[in-house]
Design a protein around this motif. Structure first.
Motif, PDB file in Angstrom:
ATOM      1  N   ALA A   1      13.442 -23.405  -9.704  1.00 50.99           N
ATOM      2  CA  ALA A   1      12.800 -22.918 -10.916  1.00 50.99           C
ATOM      3  C   ALA A   1      12.119 -21.589 -10.610  1.00 50.99           C
ATOM      4  O   ALA A   1      11.795 -21.304  -9.449  1.00 50.99           O
ATOM      5  CB  ALA A   1      11.783 -23.945 -11.414  1.00 50.99           C
ATOM      6  N   PRO A   2      11.883 -20.774 -11.631  1.00 48.39           N
ATOM      7  CA  PRO A   2      11.234 -19.476 -11.402  1.00 48.39           C
ATOM      8  C   PRO A   2       9.893 -19.644 -10.700  1.00 48.39           C
ATOM      9  O   PRO A   2       9.067 -20.458 -11.094  1.00 48.39           O
ATOM     10  CB  PRO A   2      11.047 -18.932 -12.823  1.00 48.39           C
ATOM     11  CG  PRO A   2      12.112 -19.588 -13.623  1.00 48.39           C
ATOM     12  CD  PRO A   2      12.252 -20.962 -13.037  1.00 48.39           C
ATOM     13  N   GLY A   3       9.720 -18.864  -9.628  1.00 51.53           N
ATOM     14  CA  GLY A   3       8.466 -18.893  -8.903  1.00 51.53           C
ATOM     15  C   GLY A   3       8.260 -20.089  -8.008  1.00 51.53           C
ATOM     16  O   GLY A   3       7.182 -20.264  -7.423  1.00 51.53           O
ATOM     17  N   LYS A   4       9.273 -20.935  -7.877  1.00 53.78           N
ATOM     18  CA  LYS A   4       9.154 -22.137  -7.055  1.00 53.78           C
ATOM     19  C   LYS A   4      10.213 -22.144  -5.966  1.00 53.78           C
ATOM     20  O   LYS A   4      11.220 -21.452  -6.055  1.00 53.78           O
ATOM     21  CB  LYS A   4       9.277 -23.397  -7.917  1.00 53.78           C
ATOM     22  CG  LYS A   4       8.140 -23.580  -8.911  1.00 53.78           C
ATOM     23  CD  LYS A   4       8.252 -24.927  -9.587  1.00 53.78           C
ATOM     24  CE  LYS A   4       7.066 -25.159 -10.529  1.00 53.78           C
ATOM     25  NZ  LYS A   4       7.133 -26.500 -11.179  1.00 53.78           N
ATOM     26  N   GLU A   5       9.964 -22.950  -4.946  1.00 45.35           N
ATOM     27  CA  GLU A   5      10.938 -23.097  -3.879  1.00 45.35           C
ATOM     28  C   GLU A   5      12.111 -23.958  -4.355  1.00 45.35           C
ATOM     29  O   GLU A   5      11.978 -24.795  -5.244  1.00 45.35           O
ATOM     30  CB  GLU A   5      10.297 -23.753  -2.657  1.00 45.35           C
ATOM     31  CG  GLU A   5       9.286 -22.883  -1.940  1.00 45.35           C
ATOM     32  CD  GLU A   5       8.833 -23.501  -0.624  1.00 45.35           C
ATOM     33  OE1 GLU A   5       8.114 -22.813   0.120  1.00 45.35           O
ATOM     34  OE2 GLU A   5       9.185 -24.661  -0.354  1.00 45.35           O
ATOM     35  N   ARG A   6      13.248 -23.755  -3.727  1.00 44.12           N
ATOM     36  CA  ARG A   6      14.394 -24.594  -3.999  1.00 44.12           C
ATOM     37  C   ARG A   6      14.087 -26.017  -3.546  1.00 44.12           C
ATOM     38  O   ARG A   6      13.463 -26.224  -2.498  1.00 44.12           O
ATOM     39  CB  ARG A   6      15.625 -24.061  -3.267  1.00 44.12           C
ATOM     40  CG  ARG A   6      16.943 -24.563  -3.817  1.00 44.12           C
ATOM     41  CD  ARG A   6      18.137 -24.060  -3.011  1.00 44.12           C
ATOM     42  NE  ARG A   6      18.022 -22.723  -2.521  1.00 44.12           N
ATOM     43  CZ  ARG A   6      18.733 -21.676  -2.946  1.00 44.12           C
ATOM     44  NH1 ARG A   6      19.604 -21.855  -3.917  1.00 44.12           N
ATOM     45  NH2 ARG A   6      18.578 -20.488  -2.401  1.00 44.12           N
TER      46      ARG A   6
END
Length: 119
Positions: A40-45
């Motif tokens: 997600a945008p701004g988050k880690e995979r």
């Protein structure tokens, strides 16, 4: 050429469904544990689900249990992710790849498929 191609994403309303596909070329999917991942945008995979080779045992991350189903069609060399009861927090780019304990160190990822859950 070894390649994994994701498809099936799109825009869906909360509560809706999508089925993602992961088509392999250059190798046999059933020889490997294959997983679906999302970012997600701004988050880690993060790892969402995986399916083992051979016996097809499955794993689901807690937030998707009971809503997502992973499966494979060996004849088509394809792994699927059926996503039901989608929530806005499922919005992310979804990727498939071989599932190993070291997956966070992988640098070889496909283009992914965008899933957007919004009203």
């Amino acid at each position: 050429q070894v390649q994994l191609v994701e498809s099936g994403g799109g825009l869906v309303q909360p509560g809706g469904s999508l089925r993602l596909s992961c088509a392999a070329s250059g190798f046999t999917l059933d020889n490997y544990r294959i997983g679906w991942f999302r970012q997600a945008p701004g988050k880690e995979r993060e790892g969402v689900s995986c399916i083992s080779s051979g016996d097809g045992r499955t794993y689901y991350e807690d937030s998707v249990k009971g809503r997502f189903t992973i499966s494979r069609d060996n004849a088509k060399n394809t792994v699927y992710l059926q996503m039901n009861s989608l929530k806005p927090e499922d919005t992310a780019v979804y990727y498939c790849n071989i599932w190993l304990p070291t997956w966070k160190m992988f640098t070889n990822w496909g283009q992914g498929t965008q899933v957007t859950v919004s009203s």
